[in-house]
Design a protein around this motif. Structure first.
Motif, PDB file in Angstrom:
ATOM      1  N   THR A  94       0.838  -1.196   0.000  1.00 16.16           N
ATOM      2  CA  THR A  94       0.000   0.000   0.000  1.00 16.16           C
ATOM      3  C   THR A  94       0.871   1.244   0.000  1.00 16.16           C
ATOM      4  O   THR A  94       1.801   1.338   0.796  1.00 16.16           O
ATOM      5  CB  THR A  94      -0.896  -0.005   1.237  1.00 16.16           C
ATOM      6  OG1 THR A  94      -1.475  -1.285   1.372  1.00 16.16           O
ATOM      7  CG2 THR A  94      -1.982   1.023   1.119  1.00 16.16           C
ATOM      8  N   LYS A  97       0.324   7.138   1.036  1.00 14.91           N
ATOM      9  CA  LYS A  97      -0.864   7.987   1.127  1.00 14.91           C
ATOM     10  C   LYS A  97      -2.110   7.190   1.452  1.00 14.91           C
ATOM     11  O   LYS A  97      -3.067   7.724   2.018  1.00 14.91           O
ATOM     12  CB  LYS A  97      -1.053   8.707  -0.210  1.00 14.91           C
ATOM     13  CG  LYS A  97      -1.788  10.011  -0.065  1.00 14.91           C
ATOM     14  CD  LYS A  97      -1.463  10.956  -1.174  1.00 14.91           C
ATOM     15  CE  LYS A  97      -1.692  12.378  -0.717  1.00 14.91           C
ATOM     16  NZ  LYS A  97      -1.289  13.348  -1.687  1.00 14.91           N
ATOM     17  N   PHE A  98      -2.127   5.922   1.102  1.00 14.02           N
ATOM     18  CA  PHE A  98      -3.319   5.101   1.318  1.00 14.02           C
ATOM     19  C   PHE A  98      -3.322   4.429   2.680  1.00 14.02           C
ATOM     20  O   PHE A  98      -4.279   3.739   3.014  1.00 14.02           O
ATOM     21  CB  PHE A  98      -3.425   4.031   0.231  1.00 14.02           C
ATOM     22  CG  PHE A  98      -3.893   4.557  -1.097  1.00 14.02           C
ATOM     23  CD1 PHE A  98      -4.440   5.825  -1.186  1.00 14.02           C
ATOM     24  CD2 PHE A  98      -3.801   3.780  -2.236  1.00 14.02           C
ATOM     25  CE1 PHE A  98      -4.866   6.314  -2.397  1.00 14.02           C
ATOM     26  CE2 PHE A  98      -4.235   4.270  -3.452  1.00 14.02           C
ATOM     27  CZ  PHE A  98      -4.768   5.528  -3.536  1.00 14.02           C
ATOM     28  N   LEU A  99      -2.255   4.574   3.447  1.00 13.27           N
ATOM     29  CA  LEU A  99      -2.229   3.934   4.765  1.00 13.27           C
ATOM     30  C   LEU A  99      -3.069   4.752   5.734  1.00 13.27           C
ATOM     31  O   LEU A  99      -3.024   5.986   5.700  1.00 13.27           O
ATOM     32  CB  LEU A  99      -0.791   3.846   5.277  1.00 13.27           C
ATOM     33  CG  LEU A  99       0.095   2.820   4.595  1.00 13.27           C
ATOM     34  CD1 LEU A  99       1.504   2.930   5.115  1.00 13.27           C
ATOM     35  CD2 LEU A  99      -0.429   1.420   4.828  1.00 13.27           C
ATOM     36  N   PRO A 100      -3.846   4.123   6.589  1.00 12.43           N
ATOM     37  CA  PRO A 100      -4.601   4.873   7.579  1.00 12.43           C
ATOM     38  C   PRO A 100      -3.662   5.569   8.573  1.00 12.43           C
ATOM     39  O   PRO A 100      -2.498   5.186   8.711  1.00 12.43           O
ATOM     40  CB  PRO A 100      -5.440   3.810   8.287  1.00 12.43           C
ATOM     41  CG  PRO A 100      -5.329   2.593   7.475  1.00 12.43           C
ATOM     42  CD  PRO A 100      -4.098   2.685   6.671  1.00 12.43           C
ATOM     43  N   ASP A 103      -1.766   3.452  11.171  1.00 11.04           N
ATOM     44  CA  ASP A 103      -0.855   2.375  10.773  1.00 11.04           C
ATOM     45  C   ASP A 103       0.591   2.755  11.062  1.00 11.04           C
ATOM     46  O   ASP A 103       1.034   3.850  10.712  1.00 11.04           O
ATOM     47  CB  ASP A 103      -1.033   2.086   9.283  1.00 11.04           C
ATOM     48  CG  ASP A 103      -0.577   0.693   8.937  1.00 11.04           C
ATOM     49  OD1 ASP A 103       0.599   0.395   9.219  1.00 11.04           O
ATOM     50  OD2 ASP A 103      -1.370  -0.092   8.405  1.00 11.04           O
TER      51      ASP A 103
ATOM     52  N   SER B 369      -4.430  -1.088  -5.025  1.00  5.62           N
ATOM     53  CA  SER B 369      -3.595  -0.950  -3.835  1.00  5.62           C
ATOM     54  C   SER B 369      -4.367  -0.261  -2.712  1.00  5.62           C
ATOM     55  O   SER B 369      -4.024  -0.427  -1.548  1.00  5.62           O
ATOM     56  CB  SER B 369      -2.302  -0.208  -4.153  1.00  5.62           C
ATOM     57  OG  SER B 369      -2.598   1.064  -4.616  1.00  5.62           O
ATOM     58  N   TRP B 370      -5.405   0.494  -3.050  1.00  8.81           N
ATOM     59  CA  TRP B 370      -6.266   1.035  -1.992  1.00  8.81           C
ATOM     60  C   TRP B 370      -7.103  -0.087  -1.386  1.00  8.81           C
ATOM     61  O   TRP B 370      -7.160  -0.265  -0.178  1.00  8.81           O
ATOM     62  CB  TRP B 370      -7.167   2.130  -2.559  1.00  8.81           C
ATOM     63  CG  TRP B 370      -8.283   2.512  -1.646  1.00  8.81           C
ATOM     64  CD1 TRP B 370      -9.553   2.018  -1.645  1.00  8.81           C
ATOM     65  CD2 TRP B 370      -8.235   3.440  -0.551  1.00  8.81           C
ATOM     66  NE1 TRP B 370     -10.298   2.581  -0.652  1.00  8.81           N
ATOM     67  CE2 TRP B 370      -9.512   3.460   0.045  1.00  8.81           C
ATOM     68  CE3 TRP B 370      -7.237   4.245  -0.022  1.00  8.81           C
ATOM     69  CZ2 TRP B 370      -9.818   4.256   1.142  1.00  8.81           C
ATOM     70  CZ3 TRP B 370      -7.549   5.053   1.063  1.00  8.81           C
ATOM     71  CH2 TRP B 370      -8.819   5.045   1.634  1.00  8.81           C
TER      72      TRP B 370
END
Lengths: 251, 406
Positions: A94, A97-100, A103, B369-370
């Motif tokens: 991932t 930018k897409f990691l919460p 995380d 990937s999201w």
């Protein structure tokens, strides 16, 4: 990679050199030398032609600078050189930018990016034409959107299409006018014309107003054209549609 | 977490009951003109059903009556092999050993799991009740694994992944891999180590029957309608399918259906006899160990638009496609490598023979990937079940706000 651009330019230069000098340099002019060899369709040249331009180009091409991972070999302890071949990134990794927010991998990735940026800044390539090393530029382009303050704006690759900002400038009366024009004379006020007049996209015009009778006419016209297609063309068109569907499937 | 005591219900399920108060099995039984005419003696049948429980027959009152009391019934007249034959079947013992089943699971239950309702309509002797429990367990374990490890999966992909793990075709393949052979025709004299089911007659339209002719009150046949996601969520099974099981068991079933029922029944039997831990181990070694690349299950129709919507929803900068590299632009086979960037961050990368193709593929890769984000440490609900030290400490799973709707 961005290194290919200079190479392409040099290929073009070398090729143009060859083409311009070939007739005068040919050692054994054939009787048909009035016609240049490379234009002759039935008598391809069988002699070997070796030009300085080709040799130099290949020599230059093979002179590849060492990867940054190999550059620093003066470390006191044993270490692992990580220099994987270029490949598409794994979708299971991932992006930052897409990691919460919660995380913990965010911090790891951020630290890794900072280190990579520092390495890219410190790396001085030996060869002049690899100044824009793809790895270095890619590393430099990674930014710390999450939390790094005043990061230097990295050099990004060129956009595929000219970026544009959505304006959201049309008001309800203007939309009414657009609908009115389209309904009054759909042949004159086509999607293209309306898009030009109101400075919006054609897609937006199609969202606002339709002309079903024109669409039916166009569809019938297209059907007539398709009837004239042969087997090969029909199949080729069907294949094209299938290929296009596969773009979103097996990316 | 409080644990559902399914084994209590299960022990009720396995015990025999008097004929008058026999509850209706959840599996729809076809009505037979002569119900159970092959078992004239009630107490004999009760004892046969009793021996399916795991505990040895200890109390003298439950011991089977001597053979002299019951008249000898020829095995050929029974619809399925009697449980007394299970101990003498080499195939059954071999299957038990091959699957490394716990020793607490008796051979008799394994034999019962191999009897399909189409072979023996008696709910006390076939595997319908075990299969029902096993189906729910398989669905539960798979769903919690997928949802906990990939919390952002879209619903359609979730259904597809569920089917890939524990769907009918997979369970049929599992049965084949386990080396379970099917009996040509069920009967009392057949080896109990074979899968007993009545085959559907050749030429029967399975697809129409499996889809179920759903005729509404207005007389409109809705079986050909495409199901919306809301309908699938509300009235579908664990795979989002709505099948009214138009094929009745008396007419026979396919090998795939019989295999599916067998595997489910075996999972249910392992749960009843050996408990949850063994079942989870069994599930992990036989189903979760199968490789499934989730990224191949996606199919985006408008990936670029979806990605724009996603970035707008999450507050990222609008995505911009940037040309990373290219070769042969003027040739017949050009290759473009395009990356999708949101601000300075790269979200995805794709290669294609045209700029549009590469851009679309890059957007699809970014969306994947999201959706395929996986948290680091995951506690699935069933791990936290149990009292005291048995269960892990419950850490809440991540719950995503949902897929992108463009």
């Amino acid at each position: 990679m961005s290194t290919t651009l200079p190479i392409r330019r040099s290929i073009g230069r070398a090729a143009s050199n060859c083409l311009s000098t070939r007739p005068s340099r040919s050692l054994h002019p054939s009787p048909s030398s009035l016609i240049p060899l490379y234009h002759h369709p039935h008598h391809p040249s069988t002699q070997q032609r070796r030009h300085e331009a080709t040799a130099r180009r290949l020599t230059k091409k093979h002179r590849v600078p060492a990867a940054p991972a190999f550059a620093n070999t003066t470390q006191p302890q044993d270490h692992i050189i990580y220099n994987p071949p270029s490949s598409a990134p794994n979708v299971y990794h991932t992006p930052l930018k897409f990691l919460p927010k919660s995380d913990r991998r965010r911090e790891l990735l951020l630290a890794q990016q900072r280190a990579a940026q520092a390495a890219a800044a410190a790396y001085k390539p030996s060869s002049p034409f690899s100044t824009a090393s793809p790895a270095a530029s890619a590393l430099a382009s990674l930014s710390a959107s999450a939390g790094t303050e005043a990061a230097p704006t990295p050099r990004l690759p060129p956009p595929v299409r000219a970026p544009y900002e959505k304006k959201y400038h049309l008001t309800p009366p203007q939309l009414d006018e657009m609908r009115k024009l389209r309904a009054r004379d759909p042949r004159k006020w086509t999607r293209v014309k309306l898009a030009e007049k109101f400075e919006c996209s054609q897609f937006f015009v199609s969202l606002v107003c339709q002309a079903p009778q024109i669409k039916a006419e166009r569809d019938a016209e297209l059907e007539n054209i398709k009837k004239r297609w042969g087997r090969q063309k029909t199949m080729a068109r069907e294949d094209r549609v299938k290929r296009k569907e596969s773009w979103g499937r097996d990316a | 977490m409080k644990r559902a005591r399914i084994e209590r219900w299960g022990s009720q399920l396995l015990q025999s009951r008097p004929q008058g108060t026999r509850p209706q099995c959840l599996y729809q039984q076809p009505q037979h003109p002569q119900p159970h005419n092959h078992r004239p003696q009630w107490h004999w049948q009760a004892v046969r059903a009793q021996s399916t429980t795991s505990t040895p027959l200890s109390s003298p009152s439950r011991r089977p009556p001597p053979a002299s009391h019951a008249p000898r019934i020829p095995r050929e007249s029974l619809p399925s092999p009697p449980l007394s034959a299970a101990r003498s079947s080499a195939k059954l013992s071999a299957l038990h050993a091959r699957l490394s089943l716990p020793s607490r699971l008796p051979l008799e239950t394994l034999a019962r799991a191999l009897i399909d309702p189409s072979a023996d309509p008696n709910p006390d002797l076939n595997n319908a009740s075990l299969a029902l429990l096993g189906q729910d367990l398989l669905g539960y374990y798979t769903a919690e694994h997928l949802l906990a490890h990939y919390p952002r999966l879209p619903q359609t992909v979730l259904y597809a992944a569920q089917y890939a793990y524990v769907g009918g075709k997979t369970l049929a393949a599992v049965t084949r891999e386990w080396g379970v052979e099917a009996a040509a025709e069920p009967g009392g004299e057949v080896d109990p180590g074979l899968l007993q089911f009545k085959r559907v007659k050749p030429g029967t339209d399975i697809s129409g029957a499996a889809a179920g002719e759903t005729i509404g009150p207005d007389g409109v046949n809705r079986s050909q309608w495409r199901l919306g996601m809301g309908m699938r969520n509300v009235s579908g099974d664990e795979f989002g399918d709505i099948n009214a099981s138009g094929l009745d068991a008396a007419a026979g079933v396919t090998l795939e259906d019989a295999s599916k029922t067998f595997v489910r029944a075996l999972v249910g039997a392992v749960y009843l006899h050996c408990g949850q831990l063994s079942t989870k181990r069994f599930y992990a070694s036989h189903f979760l160990s199968r490789q499934l690349d989730l990224s191949t299950l996606f199919a985006f129709r408008t990936p670029t638009r979806d990605l724009s919507r996603l970035c707008a929803r999450e507050g990222f900068e609008a995505p911009v496609a940037r040309l990373l590299s290219e070769t042969g632009r003027l040739s017949r086979h050009p290759v473009f490598v395009v990356g999708v960037y949101s601000g300075p961050d790269k979200l995805g990368e794709g290669a294609g023979a045209s700029l549009d193709e590469a851009r679309t593929r890059a957007a699809a890769a970014a969306l994947k990937s999201w959706y395929l984000y996986s948290p680091e440490e995951v506690t699935v609900p069933s791990e936290a079940e149990g009292k005291g030290d048995q269960g892990k400490r419950w850490v809440p799973c991540m719950v995503d706000c949902g897929e992108v709707i463009a």
